[in-house]
Design a protein around this motif. Structure first.
Motif, PDB file in Angstrom:
ATOM      1  N   THR A   1      -4.392   6.361   7.734  1.00 20.88           N
ATOM      2  CA  THR A   1      -4.602   5.817   9.067  1.00 20.88           C
ATOM      3  C   THR A   1      -5.109   4.390   8.956  1.00 20.88           C
ATOM      4  OG1 THR A   1      -5.579   6.267  11.237  1.00 20.88           O
ATOM      5  CG2 THR A   1      -7.036   6.508   9.327  1.00 20.88           C
ATOM      6  N   LYS A   2      -5.076   3.641  10.037  1.00 18.94           N
ATOM      7  CA  LYS A   2      -5.537   2.258  10.012  1.00 18.94           C
ATOM      8  C   LYS A   2      -7.059   2.214   9.974  1.00 18.94           C
ATOM      9  CE  LYS A   2      -5.084  -2.202  12.340  1.00 18.94           C
ATOM     10  NZ  LYS A   2      -4.510  -2.931  13.491  1.00 18.94           N
ATOM     11  N   VAL A   3      -7.589   1.355   9.125  1.00 18.94           N
ATOM     12  CA  VAL A   3      -9.033   1.190   8.987  1.00 18.94           C
ATOM     13  C   VAL A   3      -9.375  -0.280   9.196  1.00 18.94           C
ATOM     14  CG1 VAL A   3     -11.016   1.376   7.438  1.00 18.94           C
ATOM     15  CG2 VAL A   3      -9.225   3.123   7.379  1.00 18.94           C
ATOM     16  N   ASP A   4     -10.399  -0.560  10.013  1.00 20.77           N
ATOM     17  CA  ASP A   4     -10.867  -1.929  10.227  1.00 20.77           C
ATOM     18  C   ASP A   4     -12.328  -2.032   9.826  1.00 20.77           C
ATOM     19  OD1 ASP A   4      -8.537  -3.091  11.220  1.00 20.77           O
ATOM     20  OD2 ASP A   4      -8.930  -2.344  13.238  1.00 20.77           O
TER      21      ASP A   4
ATOM     22  N   SER B   1       0.830  -1.201   0.000  1.00 17.09           N
ATOM     23  CA  SER B   1       0.000   0.000   0.000  1.00 17.09           C
ATOM     24  C   SER B   1       0.869   1.257   0.000  1.00 17.09           C
ATOM     25  CB  SER B   1      -0.900   0.014   1.244  1.00 17.09           C
ATOM     26  OG  SER B   1      -0.103   0.191   2.419  1.00 17.09           O
TER      27      SER B   1
ATOM     28  N   LYS C   1     -11.213  -1.227   2.032  1.00 17.16           N
ATOM     29  CA  LYS C   1     -10.577  -0.909   3.313  1.00 17.16           C
ATOM     30  C   LYS C   1      -9.164  -0.379   3.112  1.00 17.16           C
ATOM     31  CE  LYS C   1      -8.656  -4.033   5.962  1.00 17.16           C
ATOM     32  NZ  LYS C   1      -7.361  -3.415   6.343  1.00 17.16           N
ATOM     33  N   GLU C   2      -8.427  -1.037   2.206  1.00 17.90           N
ATOM     34  CA  GLU C   2      -7.063  -0.606   1.914  1.00 17.90           C
ATOM     35  C   GLU C   2      -7.050   0.778   1.253  1.00 17.90           C
ATOM     36  OE1 GLU C   2      -3.761  -2.694   2.193  1.00 17.90           O
ATOM     37  OE2 GLU C   2      -5.183  -2.793   3.852  1.00 17.90           O
TER      38      GLU C   2
ATOM     39  N   ARG D   1       0.768   3.546   2.285  1.00 20.72           N
ATOM     40  CA  ARG D   1       1.264   3.705   3.665  1.00 20.72           C
ATOM     41  C   ARG D   1       2.485   2.840   3.919  1.00 20.72           C
ATOM     42  NH1 ARG D   1      -2.509   2.350   7.983  1.00 20.72           N
ATOM     43  NH2 ARG D   1      -1.011   3.426   9.309  1.00 20.72           N
TER      44      ARG D   1
ATOM     45  N   LEU E   1     -12.084   3.725  12.298  1.00 17.79           N
ATOM     46  CA  LEU E   1     -10.943   4.540  11.883  1.00 17.79           C
ATOM     47  C   LEU E   1     -10.091   4.840  13.113  1.00 17.79           C
ATOM     48  CD1 LEU E   1     -12.809   7.171   9.649  1.00 17.79           C
ATOM     49  CD2 LEU E   1     -11.855   4.971   8.961  1.00 17.79           C
ATOM     50  N   LYS E   2      -8.812   4.548  13.037  1.00 14.98           N
ATOM     51  CA  LYS E   2      -7.900   4.790  14.151  1.00 14.98           C
ATOM     52  C   LYS E   2      -7.313   6.196  14.062  1.00 14.98           C
ATOM     53  CE  LYS E   2      -8.054   0.414  15.539  1.00 14.98           C
ATOM     54  NZ  LYS E   2      -8.560  -0.025  16.851  1.00 14.98           N
TER      55      LYS E   2
ATOM     56  N   SER F   1      -7.856   3.356   3.854  1.00 17.35           N
ATOM     57  CA  SER F   1      -6.700   3.505   4.734  1.00 17.35           C
ATOM     58  C   SER F   1      -5.625   4.363   4.079  1.00 17.35           C
ATOM     59  CB  SER F   1      -6.139   2.129   5.082  1.00 17.35           C
ATOM     60  OG  SER F   1      -4.967   2.243   5.870  1.00 17.35           O
ATOM     61  N   ASP F   2      -5.383   4.129   2.784  1.00 20.94           N
ATOM     62  CA  ASP F   2      -4.394   4.920   2.051  1.00 20.94           C
ATOM     63  C   ASP F   2      -4.826   6.373   1.955  1.00 20.94           C
ATOM     64  OD1 ASP F   2      -2.820   2.722   1.681  1.00 20.94           O
ATOM     65  OD2 ASP F   2      -3.483   2.326  -0.366  1.00 20.94           O
TER      66      ASP F   2
END
Length: 299
Positions: free
Chosen positions: A266-269, A217, A257-258, A219, A282-283, A261-262
């Motif tokens: 930030t991290k996404v679940d 990715s 999700k990826e 990130r 979202l973190k 996140s990009d």
């Protein structure tokens, strides 16, 4: 609505500002300032067109559309001699018309010297065509070099921020192999922007090859460039996450999700229950980080 109004509305926004003063309602005479039906055999391609590759399938689809509906938006040409014209813009339509077997096409006839023609063609393509990031960057550089524009002047002409133009121009500092990767959709512009800061050419190529080989990715690429993550760890983490979540979310949902996140950096679940309900998490690491994410989502 009158025929003249129809012709003006068909022009669209991209080239409209550059054609101020042209009378689209003039009799179709083939003279400068008019809209004319011109023999295809009298038109030569634009030597200044930044687009050098035209996808065969896309041309064939456009050709079929033209066969059925005709050319909605006229080409733009300059008169270079008696019954002789040169394209300023509309080369896709020109090529598709040839495939469709047309013998003549509607065109706006303009007077333009080479520098003005170059500027018009480049601005038109940047605004209207689906150029890849490298083609856009090369077009920006040509406008700066060959039309003697500053980045501020260029920003105004193409209606893009100066920072956006700078980001595109920086891509031209990358090794040819990496630029080809952007052109061929092996990596995104986000990946390429990260690689610009990767140090010397050897390091840029090395990280580029890791990104392509393991599908990393943006990130992860940024982390590799900063030395915060090794290629092996990035690959293992990516595989681990996908393997862990593959039984709960589909491949399409994982790609989304990826992508999110990009985009948000930030991290996404994505968490799903057995009944299909769930949540997207979202973190964020601080109040400022949260405000940054909110601002991105609001744009």
């Amino acid at each position: 609505m009158s025929n003249a109004s129809n012709k003006r509305s068909a022009l669209g926004k991209g080239l409209g500002a550059l054609l101020q003063g042209a009378d689209a309602g003039k009799e179709m005479t083939g003279e400068p300032g008019s809209v004319s039906m011109i023999q295809i055999s009298a038109i030569e391609a634009n030597p200044f067109n930044p687009r050098t590759h035209f996808e065969k399938q896309a041309l064939e689809e456009l050709s079929q559309s033209i066969s059925i509906h005709g050319i909605i938006q006229p080409l733009t040409v300059r008169k270079v001699g008696q019954d002789k014209y040169q394209l300023i813009s509309g080369e896709r339509r020109f090529r598709a018309s040839q495939l469709a077997g047309l013998t003549e096409v509607p065109a706006y006839v303009r007077v333009a010297n080479d520098q003005t023609m170059l500027e018009m063609a480049l601005v038109e393509n940047i605004q209207r065509e689906d150029l890849n990031a490298i083609e856009v960057a090369l077009s920006y550089q040509r406008l700066i070099d060959e039309c003697s524009l500053t980045q501020d002047q260029l920003s105004q002409k193409v209606a893009k921020s100066r920072s956006s133009i700078t980001n595109f121009l920086r891509l031209l500092k990358l090794p040819a192999e990496v630029q080809a990767g952007v052109r061929d959709n092996q990596i995104s512009m986000g990946h390429a922007r990260a690689l610009v800061s990767a140090g010397d050419e050897a390091m840029q190529i090395s990280i580029y090859e890791q990104v392509v080989a393991h599908g990393l990715s943006v990130r992860d690429t940024e982390a590799l460039v900063k030395g915060e993550l090794s290629p092996q760890v990035a690959t293992e983490e990516k595989a681990s996450v996908k393997n862990t979540q593959s039984h709960t979310i589909s491949d399409t949902q994982f790609v989304f999700k990826e992508h999110l996140s990009d985009r948000l950096a930030t991290k996404v679940d994505i968490k799903k229950a057995a009944n299909g309900s769930g949540s997207i998490v979202l973190k964020f690491s601080s109040e400022n980080d949260l405000n940054r994410i909110i601002e991105l989502l609001n744009n």
